[in-house]
Scaffold this active site. Structure first.
Site, PDB file in Angstrom:
ATOM      1  N   HIS A  28      -4.073  -6.718 -22.569  1.00 54.74           N
ATOM      2  CA  HIS A  28      -5.103  -6.089 -22.892  1.00 54.74           C
ATOM      3  C   HIS A  28      -6.691  -6.974 -22.590  1.00 54.74           C
ATOM      4  CE1 HIS A  28      -8.372  -3.803 -24.888  1.00 54.74           C
ATOM      5  NE2 HIS A  28      -8.682  -4.469 -25.565  1.00 54.74           N
TER       6      HIS A  28
ATOM      7  N   ASN B  77     -14.745  -7.533 -23.350  1.00 55.63           N
ATOM      8  CA  ASN B  77     -15.922  -8.416 -22.841  1.00 55.63           C
ATOM      9  C   ASN B  77     -15.149 -10.030 -23.263  1.00 55.63           C
ATOM     10  OD1 ASN B  77     -18.118  -9.239 -21.700  1.00 55.63           O
ATOM     11  ND2 ASN B  77     -19.740  -8.442 -22.976  1.00 55.63           N
ATOM     12  N   GLY B  78     -15.100  -9.615 -24.983  1.00 53.82           N
ATOM     13  CA  GLY B  78     -15.086 -10.726 -26.265  1.00 53.82           C
ATOM     14  C   GLY B  78     -13.797 -11.451 -25.559  1.00 53.82           C
ATOM     15  N   GLY B  79     -12.402 -10.875 -24.654  1.00 56.44           N
ATOM     16  CA  GLY B  79     -12.038 -11.563 -24.511  1.00 56.44           C
ATOM     17  C   GLY B  79     -10.331 -11.010 -23.979  1.00 56.44           C
TER      18      GLY B  79
ATOM     19  N   ASP C 115     -10.099  -2.353 -40.750  1.00 58.81           N
ATOM     20  CA  ASP C 115     -10.265  -2.238 -38.694  1.00 58.81           C
ATOM     21  C   ASP C 115      -8.894  -1.111 -38.838  1.00 58.81           C
ATOM     22  OD1 ASP C 115     -10.973  -0.935 -36.498  1.00 58.81           O
ATOM     23  OD2 ASP C 115     -10.505  -2.717 -35.551  1.00 58.81           O
TER      24      ASP C 115
END
Length: 857
Positions: free
Chosen positions: A232, A235-237, A365
């Site tokens: 996956h 934008n965060g990694g 989450d």
């Protein structure tokens, strides 16, 4: 989930809309600062472009990007402006802090993330000069690493080769792509992926040799993990399956990009990865938690390694197991077996959440993609980057749609609310609708309890977990109001009143004072020219659906359509996305002269970049020409249509090696429909043969093969208008002219797929409305009655009260929509086709007496 939709979900707005960047509020001071004489400023939703007088930029070349954070953006643009303005260097910059946050958010585009300023050198010598001088001025400033570029030394400057002037070309799938010219003058894609890869024919400037060597020398020799598979990216990694080379064990490796992947609180990906590290340490030893392996820095990014858990996400297990999600009618045993399995999973999830809370950790989450089902049936929680201390008063900054706790929830109540959503979603995956009305929870509880053998206290469990969010903060009226949508579905007797209510809601949402769109709809309204007027997502389709259903259309709305279309400078010619569909609609609305003028514009537009599709390409244009040729007896229109057919068949031969999309809207099925109608008009049998060939190609491309088992995710099994339902309609039309046992078997197989009880969306293109329309049309044409009551009732799942009327959730179920493709207009049209006593169908697919679908109006 299509993450693009998040950018169009404005706080408090009921409809998808452009980010609020049109006003100057939040703009950086440089966006409105005075300029030297002769300089030009142009501003759009995201960028401010500053151009010096008398300068002609090349079409493409090496360009410089400057990265920034919300904290230093003002300073950086001040330094860049003071450098570029006196030197007459063209540059552009992100106009305000809100845009910068959005582009650097977790769901921002990885290829453009971090790009705050773009500077355009005139040549390689100019490039070296700017990099050296501006690099010294910005030395020490920080910003997100720009993945697509080569970094200049250690500051915020980056370089890539690409286009200076935007040039879009449609690829074979119909999507516009940015292009640059190769040495032969051919337009080729300007690749903007997450990696520095200049075109093969471009030589690296001498000034970039040292930065490239430094980049290549920056190895991870002491990094103990070897990635084996990318799972996956955001934008965060990235997230990777990897091997711990010290032990040989499989691990899951999570990457965090500092200063990127910002959430609603402004926390970056690294801050969230540190939270997950903390939570895994505190929860060590729990059976439901993966074991922590390592946390370290690797080059400029950070990595967390944990035990790799074999298993599938709960979301995928639900998709494969839930009897509501398969075409066939489930048996009582099917429903009982699934309910037993689902309750076992829910019990494990509840125990796991309780164990977290006992260790003072809030998951933060919880949703079906963050619960893995191991092969032995036990669960494991993953992705704890939103975790918090139980005593924290912070509310959620990042959560999956449909599982985010309402405002005011904090601490363990966040997890309890998500557990309540999960109790619903495991049976009916439509929890995105819950925030729209307190009544939705009760509606879903009743539906689930009447379908599945759930425990006696199921409703009590859900209500307890959801808490006050499902109780309206008002006194109940003395008289129980009429239901928003009949629980058993509307009948012919009550449909006229409900139809009027839907139409009133559509018309009440109109915004004729806006230039970009009249009726709120899908986010595609805001992409490219003509999104607000076109047939799929804009005013044309809505007005057409209203008049087809026998409803009045205000003249000023038609005027808005004609005026807005006339202002388009580079409109696409297609049917569902451009001028052809507008011309067809105006003709239906009685604006004959305006329709013919638009058709003339279509004929004058070049079609070199057009694809073969019904949606945006030659098939849709050709069908429109045939419509007007038959109506007006214009031989020129017919001749043009024949030329388009030749282009389509020739294009099909050349496109065999390119990526293609099957289906009615974007695949060869749309071409087959055009070729069939052309055969009906000309009686030239070659067009019929070509149409059959096109449909056979589409069936093969979609994974259908006679006598062969199909993969569960084969495109032809998708029961929507853009999938199997649309292909079935074209097949049915073709078989009337070209009987074929194999194609008849394909039609039977496709017909069977258009029957699942659950649809994620209500709309015409990708939801229940299109399947209902197709089923009704296929059964009616065969002289059969189709029991559609269950499907008509299920429109109530997506029905939402809005401004005193019935509205419908659009695609992704994050906002309401009124358009034809995804919203209320499509639902109205489909239900009216079933209950309204009219012979309704999509353009060019409406069976009418005499054979031609447009012979009567």
């Amino acid at each position: 989930m299509d993450f693009r939709y998040f950018n169009f979900c404005q706080p408090g707005g009921p409809f998808y809309d452009v980010p609020d960047t049109a006003s100057s509020e939040g703009d950086f001071a440089a966006a409105s600062a005075s300029l030297p004489a002769g300089w030009r400023r142009s501003t759009n939703d995201d960028w401010v472009v500053l151009t010096p007088p008398g300068l002609q930029l090349p079409l493409q070349g090496w360009k410089i990007h400057v990265s920034a954070t919300p904290e230093n953006a003002e300073k950086i643009i001040e330094v860049v402006s003071e450098y570029c303005l006196p030197r007459k260097v063209t540059f552009k910059f992100i106009r305000g802090s809100g845009v910068l946050m959005r582009r650097n958010s977790k769901y921002g585009d990885r290829g453009s993330s971090g790009k705050f300023v773009t500077v355009y050198p005139l040549d390689e010598a100019h490039l070296a000069e700017i990099l050296t001088e501006l690099g010294e001025l910005l030395d020490g400033e920080t910003g997100p690493y720009i993945l697509s570029d080569l970094r200049w030394r250690s500051g915020p400057l980056y370089v890539r080769y690409g286009g200076f002037v935007a040039h879009l070309v449609r690829c074979e799938s119909g999507e516009p792509v940015h292009c640059i010219q190769d040495p032969d003058g051919k337009w080729v894609p300007d690749v903007r992926g997450p990696g520095f890869r200049p075109p093969a024919w471009v030589a690296l400037p001498a000034c970039l040799e040292e930065p490239l060597a430094a980049r290549n020398a920056a190895t991870l020799d002491d990094f103990p993990f070897s990635p084996t598979k990318a799972l996956h990216f955001s934008n965060g990694g990235g997230v990777y399956e990897a091997t711990d080379i010290r032990s040989g064990d499989a691990v899951l490796l999570k990457e965090a990009r500092p200063l990127a992947g910002l959430d609603a609180e402004g926390a970056d990906a690294l801050a969230r990865l540190r939270r997950e590290h903390w939570a895994l340490q505190r929860l060590e030893g729990l059976d439901c938690m993966p074991a922590l392996v390592d946390f370290r820095k690797g080059r400029e990014h950070y990595f967390l390694a944990r035990e790799f858990v074999e298993g599938q996400p709960l979301a995928r297990e639900m998709q494969q197991r839930n009897p509501l999600l398969v075409p066939r009618t489930p048996s009582a045993d099917d429903l009982a077996d699934y309910a037993q399995w689902a309750q076992s999973v829910l019990d494990q999830v509840e125990r796991g959440i309780q164990e977290m809370h006992e260790r003072a950790v809030v998951f933060g989450d919880l949703h079906p993609n963050n619960v893995l089902i191991r092969p032995d049936g036990t669960i494991a929680f993953i992705d704890l980057e939103a975790s918090r201390e139980s005593g924290s008063a912070a509310q959620q900054a990042l959560a999956a749609p449909g599982f985010q706790a309402p405002a005011g929830y904090s601490g363990p109540d966040i997890d309890r609310y998500a557990l309540g959503c999960l109790r619903l979603g495991v049976f009916l995956p439509l929890t995105q609708a819950l925030p729209w009305s307190p009544a939705k929870a009760g509606q879903f509880i009743e539906l689930i309890a009447s379908t599945f053998p759930v425990p006696a206290d199921y409703a009590e469990q859900v209500r307890r977990d959801l808490g006050p969010a499902i109780r309206p903060d008002r006194t109940e009226p003395a008289v129980t109001p009429q239901p928003l949508w009949p629980a058993d579905g509307p009948g012919q007797e009550d449909w006229p009143t409900l139809r009027e209510g839907i139409a009133e809601g559509i018309l009440a949402a109109a915004t004729p004072e806006r230039d970009d769109r009249l009726f709120p709809g899908d986010i595609e309204q805001f992409h490219g020219q003509g999104g607000g007027v076109n047939f799929a997502y804009g005013a044309s389709g809505v007005l057409w659906a209203l008049v087809e259903a026998g409803l009045a259309v205000p003249d000023d709305h038609i005027d808005w359509l004609t005026n807005s279309t006339s202002r388009l400078t580079e409109p696409p010619p297609g049917f569902y996305d451009g001028l052809s569909g507008v011309a067809y609609t105006l003709d239906r609305l009685g604006r004959t002269q305006e329709a013919r003028e638009l058709l003339g514009r279509v004929a004058d537009l070049p079609d070199e970049d057009a694809d073969h599709s019904l949606f945006s390409g030659r098939a849709g244009i050709g069908l429109t020409l045939l419509h007007f040729a038959r109506r007006d007896g214009e031989s020129a229109f017919l001749e043009h249509a024949v030329r388009l057919a030749d282009r389509i068949t020739g294009q099909a031969e050349r496109a065999s090696g390119l990526r293609q999309r099957p289906g009615l809207m974007h695949g060869r099925s749309g071409s087959a429909l055009f070729l069939l109608r052309l055969y009906e008009q000309t009686q030239d049998r070659k067009h019929l043969v070509q149409g059959v060939d096109a449909l056979r190609h589409d069936l093969a491309l979609s994974g259908w093969a006679s006598g062969q088992p199909a993969a569960q995710d084969a495109p032809w099994r998708t029961p929507v208008l853009t999938g199997g339902a649309g292909m079935a309609l074209v097949l049915h039309e073709l078989l009337a002219h070209a009987p074929d046992p194999e194609l008849a078997k394909a039609l039977d197989d496709l017909r069977e797929t258009i029957a699942p009880r659950f649809f994620a969306h209500a709309g015409l293109f990708t939801g229940r409305a299109g399947a209902v329309l197709a089923r009704h049309q296929l059964h009616r044409s065969a002289g059969q009655d189709d029991p559609l009551r269950q499907h008509l009732a299920a429109f109530g799942w997506h029905a939402i009260p809005h401004a005193g009327n019935v509205a419908f959730l659009g695609d992704q179920c994050l906002r309401l929509s009124t358009d034809l493709a995804t919203g209320a207009a499509g639902v109205l049209f489909a239900v009216d086709a079933v209950l309204g006593g009219k012979n309704l169908g999509l353009p060019f697919l409406t069976p009418r007496p005499g054979g031609w679908p447009w012979a009567e109006q």
